[in-house]
Design an enzyme around this catalytic site. Structure first.
Site, short mmCIF file in Angstrom:
data_model
loop_
_atom_site.label_atom_id
_atom_site.label_comp_id
_atom_site.label_asym_id
_atom_site.label_seq_id
_atom_site.Cartn_x
_atom_site.Cartn_y
_atom_site.Cartn_z
N ASP A 134 0.83 -1.20 0.00
CA ASP A 134 0.00 0.00 0.00
C ASP A 134 0.87 1.26 0.00
O ASP A 134 1.93 1.30 0.64
CB ASP A 134 -0.90 -0.03 1.24
CG ASP A 134 -1.87 1.12 1.28
OD1 ASP A 134 -2.62 1.30 0.31
OD2 ASP A 134 -1.89 1.84 2.30
N GLU A 141 1.30 -0.44 -5.08
CA GLU A 141 0.11 0.42 -5.16
C GLU A 141 0.63 1.83 -5.42
O GLU A 141 0.96 2.57 -4.49
CB GLU A 141 -0.69 0.32 -3.86
CG GLU A 141 -2.02 1.09 -3.91
CD GLU A 141 -1.89 2.53 -3.47
OE1 GLU A 141 -1.74 3.41 -4.36
OE2 GLU A 141 -1.95 2.80 -2.27
N ASP A 189 -11.25 1.58 -2.11
CA ASP A 189 -11.46 2.99 -1.80
C ASP A 189 -12.39 3.69 -2.79
O ASP A 189 -12.83 4.81 -2.53
CB ASP A 189 -10.12 3.73 -1.79
CG ASP A 189 -9.33 3.50 -0.51
OD1 ASP A 189 -9.94 3.15 0.51
OD2 ASP A 189 -8.10 3.66 -0.55
#
Length: 586
Positions: free
Chosen positions: A371, A418, A471
């Site tokens: 992430d 990411e 998200d």
């Protein structure tokens, strides 16, 4: 149910969102950390200038443009994004039991080779899987309690309060109140059975605790002390307990020692059940893609146990915290509140804590998504007393030196970067130099980034395409939210022909040159915005959506044939058929 509705006893994460009246000037804490040997598109905002140009640091090679390396992503395949919490199940939240195996069966039958999940650590106040109490432990909420009932550790009547919870969304407040007393009963019965208990009994439990000695005893002590001191963050505990020290686990008060023993049992169950599910998936050709948050929660066993790894003062307070500047999701930025890393200390240790963290994560999953990858190049640093993320500043991350250390220690690690948000040329160069595939989001193809890096005709093959992520709004919800002007180019590009269905975008992901295509479960079910999982920058109403076994059966009836056909049509069957040269003439 939002976090404000919790009972006072609910553990508090202690995440910082501004308002603290003390700030530190730099990393502090113990002089040295314990040895770690675990074996096992953001639009440009004029108030936020771009990150600084890279300068040489610690002799890193990326001061000049580093050479690109080939990625591990060589074949065309596909997967589905479905966090464990979203799975069907009778006990208020998805778990590792029969519904997880049924989902694997669906993936294999449809031709998908990957199942992507969100982080699986134990969550606290706010329920976000990206704010866990530990980077090494699993979330007991995901335990299959029916297996415990079948083993004689629980009764059907004892599970009734959990069966009364909704099967369509996670009610975290009531789950918290009902789950833990039930699981404690199972632990007490397991202990009474001794070595005659199921799964090898207490002898197997003792062997597990010994094997996980580098993180489990301190994690269990942290959770026990947190409960003992009313759920308060560790920096507010009595002075003698705020700092971890060797042997502290043996000094716990009797009530806390009893609670720590429970957490040993809970982790024993979690890793046992997880291993069984992973074997089941592997046997059916389905690989698990995990998710590793770049940061940890301020109130966590990580910061308590390994304080020198983080920028904390002697009282456990951070001078600055993590977040991102104003972006697509929020015009005030996102103030995450996580502590930042003491990268100089980590470099001197050979990044041992990070190596241990990723090695443990690879015990659970075959591939890991990292992430906020851009934080390894430059990260947004926000003063701890600020109420939003607008007035932070960019700071230099560890760069290629860190990634090289990880790949040296874990040479077979398959990582996905990411690399969303405001990605500079330096971030892209770092990802290529590390040989990592990046991510592309179809929803970001319009109205998000003038460079159009998320449009399929610009994709590099070594990338992972998503219709959306956890998200984003669901694709159907996103299409329905577009104005007529915004919708026109989207409809023309994806051939919507008047529909707001997610399926034209799913097909575009499959047809793209990106070697791995991932589709959120909500998009396969073609659900509107009510099925959205997370809204960045908000703290309530997130991580609650779930699907049902009936949804899964309907998906199979309506689309299994189409999915199997698309996997064949677009060569997403895991083979390497892409060539840069012709086949010999027949």
């Amino acid at each position: 149910m939002g976090p404000d509705s919790r009972k006072p006893k609910k553990p508090k994460s202690g995440s910082v969102g501004g308002g603290l009246d003390e700030a530190a000037t730099g990393p502090s804490g113990p002089a040295s950390a314990p040895r770690i040997t675990i074996a096992t598109p953001i639009p440009t905002d004029p108030t936020n200038p771009p990150p600084p140009a890279r300068t040489a640091k610690r002799g890193d090679a990326e001061a000049s443009t580093p050479a690109a390396r080939p990625t591990w992503l060589r074949t065309r395949s596909s997967g589905v994004l479905a966090p464990l919490s979203t799975l069907p199940g009778p006990h208020g939240i998805g778990n590792l039991g029969p519904s997880a195996r049924a989902f694997v069966d669906f993936l294999a039958a449809a031709g998908f080779q990957h199942w992507q999940i969100c982080p699986v650590g134990p969550t606290g106040f706010g329920d976000s899987p990206y704010q866990a109490f530990s980077s090494f432990a699993g979330n007991p909420y995901f335990l299959d309690l029916d297996e415990l009932r079948q083993a004689g550790l629980l009764t059907r009547a004892e599970l009734a309060p959990l069966r009364a919870l909704s099967g369509r969304s996670v009610d975290y407040g009531h789950l918290y109140e009902r789950f833990w007393p039930i699981l404690a009963k199972a632990q007490e019965r397991f202990v009474r059975l001794g070595s005659a208990g199921p799964w090898g009994g207490t002898d197997a439990l003792a062997a597990f605790v010994a094997a996980e000695a580098d993180w489990l005893p301190s994690y269990a002590a942290f959770m026990a002390l947190k409960d003992y001191f009313g759920g308060h963050p560790w920096r507010l505990w009595p002075l003698g307990w705020r700092t971890w020290r060797p042997g502290i686990e043996a000094e716990l008060p009797p009530a806390a020692a009893k609670e720590a023993a429970r957490h040993h049992f809970y982790q024993f169950l979690f890793f046992r059940q997880w291993s069984a599910l992973r074997r089941y998936a592997c046997e059916r050709g389905v690989a698990l893609i995990g998710d590793v948050p770049i940061f940890v929660a301020l109130d966590s066993a990580d910061t308590w146990r390994w304080r020198p790894v983080f920028r904390l003062d002697r009282d456990g307070l951070p001078p600055v915290v993590a977040g991102v500047p104003p972006d697509y999701f929020s015009d005030r930025g996102q103030l995450w509140g996580n502590p930042l890393y003491a990268w100089d200390y980590l470099a001197r240790s050979g990044y041992a804590w990070w190596v241990a963290r990723l090695r443990k994560a690879f015990e659970l999953c075959d591939i890991l998504r990292i992430d906020h990858f851009r934080g390894f190049d430059t990260f947004w640093e926000i003063p701890v007393d600020h109420s939003d993320a607008r007035n932070g500043r960019w700071q230099q991350g560890p760069g290629l030196e860190f990634l090289t250390a990880i790949q040296t220690a874990l040479p077979h690690a398959r990582l996905i970067a990411e690399d969303l948000g405001y990605v500079t040329a330096e971030v892209a160069a770092l990802r290529r130099a590390a040989g990592l595939p990046g991510m592309k989001i179809l929803q970001f193809g319009y109205g998000h980034d003038d460079n159009n890096v998320n449009l399929p005709h610009f994709f590099p093959p070594d990338s992972v395409v998503y219709t959306g992520t956890h998200d984003n709004d669901t694709t159907r919800g996103w299409l329905m939210s577009l104005s007529k002007k915004e919708r026109a180019p989207v409809a023309a590009y994806f051939g919507l022909h008047g529909t707001s269905s997610a399926w034209p975008l799913i097909r575009a992901a499959f047809a793209s040159v990106a070697r791995l295509a991932i589709v959120p479960m909500q998009d396969l079910l073609n659900l509107p915005a009510r099925a959205r999982l997370n809204r960045p920058g908000t703290t309530e109403g997130n991580w609650q959506w779930r699907f049902s076994l009936a949804d899964l059966e309907k998906l199979k009836r309506d689309h299994l044939k189409t999915l199997k056909h698309w996997h064949q049509l677009y060569d997403r069957q895991g083979d390497d058929r892409q060539r840069e040269y012709s086949a010999p003439p027949r």
